[in-house]
Scaffold this active site. Sequence first.
Site, PDB file in Angstrom:
ATOM      1  N   HIS A 143       0.844  -1.207   0.000  1.00  0.00           N
ATOM      2  CA  HIS A 143       0.000   0.000   0.000  1.00  0.00           C
ATOM      3  C   HIS A 143       0.878   1.255   0.000  1.00  0.00           C
ATOM      4  O   HIS A 143       0.828   2.076   0.919  1.00  0.00           O
ATOM      5  CB  HIS A 143      -0.915  -0.007   1.232  1.00  0.00           C
ATOM      6  CG  HIS A 143      -2.333   0.344   0.924  1.00  0.00           C
ATOM      7  ND1 HIS A 143      -3.157  -0.450   0.169  1.00  0.00           N
ATOM      8  CD2 HIS A 143      -3.084   1.429   1.285  1.00  0.00           C
ATOM      9  CE1 HIS A 143      -4.352   0.099   0.077  1.00  0.00           C
ATOM     10  NE2 HIS A 143      -4.328   1.246   0.735  1.00  0.00           N
ATOM     11  N   THR A 190      -4.221   2.017  -9.104  1.00  0.00           N
ATOM     12  CA  THR A 190      -2.866   1.815  -9.641  1.00  0.00           C
ATOM     13  C   THR A 190      -2.562   0.330  -9.770  1.00  0.00           C
ATOM     14  O   THR A 190      -2.004  -0.112 -10.786  1.00  0.00           O
ATOM     15  CB  THR A 190      -1.828   2.501  -8.734  1.00  0.00           C
ATOM     16  OG1 THR A 190      -2.114   3.902  -8.661  1.00  0.00           O
ATOM     17  CG2 THR A 190      -0.423   2.314  -9.281  1.00  0.00           C
TER      18      THR A 190
END
Length: 244
Positions: A169, A178
């Site tokens: 993350h 993403t």
Amino acid sequence: MNDKLKKLYELKNELDYRRPLNQGEIKRIKENYIIKNTYNSNAIEGNTLTEMETRVIIETGITVAKKTLREHLEVKNHAEALFFIEDLKKDVLSEYDIKSIHTIILDGIDRANAGKYRSVDVRIGGATHDVTAAHLIEQEMSDLLTWYSSETVTIDRIIEFTCKFINIHPFIDGNGRTSRLLTNLELLKLGYPPITILAVDRLEYYLALDKSYYRDYEEAYDFYYNCMIESINEYLSFTANPRK
């Protein structure tokens, strides 16, 4: 071999047999995919625009009443990122590529954090585990890319990369979008069509990612295989069968 993986290879062979696709087929597939993928990827993250509203914004640039600027920018940025990854298909995945994709995703939304790893610790809502501490992100992302490029890239390796990325993350916002773009970039490099993870499958998707933190990838494999089978079948439905 896993039955779904075997089915996947069979469908890929059929798609390869029908290639090269004509320009009309490619145009129809791409138009459909950009709208469907943008809508679902944003909806997973809470964007309230409908698929039809997403289509209107992408195709005409017209704004939708009573929807926020952020939601409009999320559509515009995601569609742009889908075009951008097409230009990266011949390159080995790099940190620069990852940060460039993230920069596009947050363009006009959060310029201060676009393309930059987070500097604060966060938690994923609903997850059973912590994500990487901020001060370790740089090293873990470097290690992730070293691991990823250390062996031949396969479908399973792409899935594992996606899971590892999410569990790090690295960004303050935009990690999900993403990661899904990175998955599709890497699938495109192997000659597979890009996939769309549907918003209605969000819970199953999150549970598979959560389990992957504990190095249990079986649910993630199964989930992504299903998405890939669906995607290739959709591509085949748009193309002519030369055997007929």
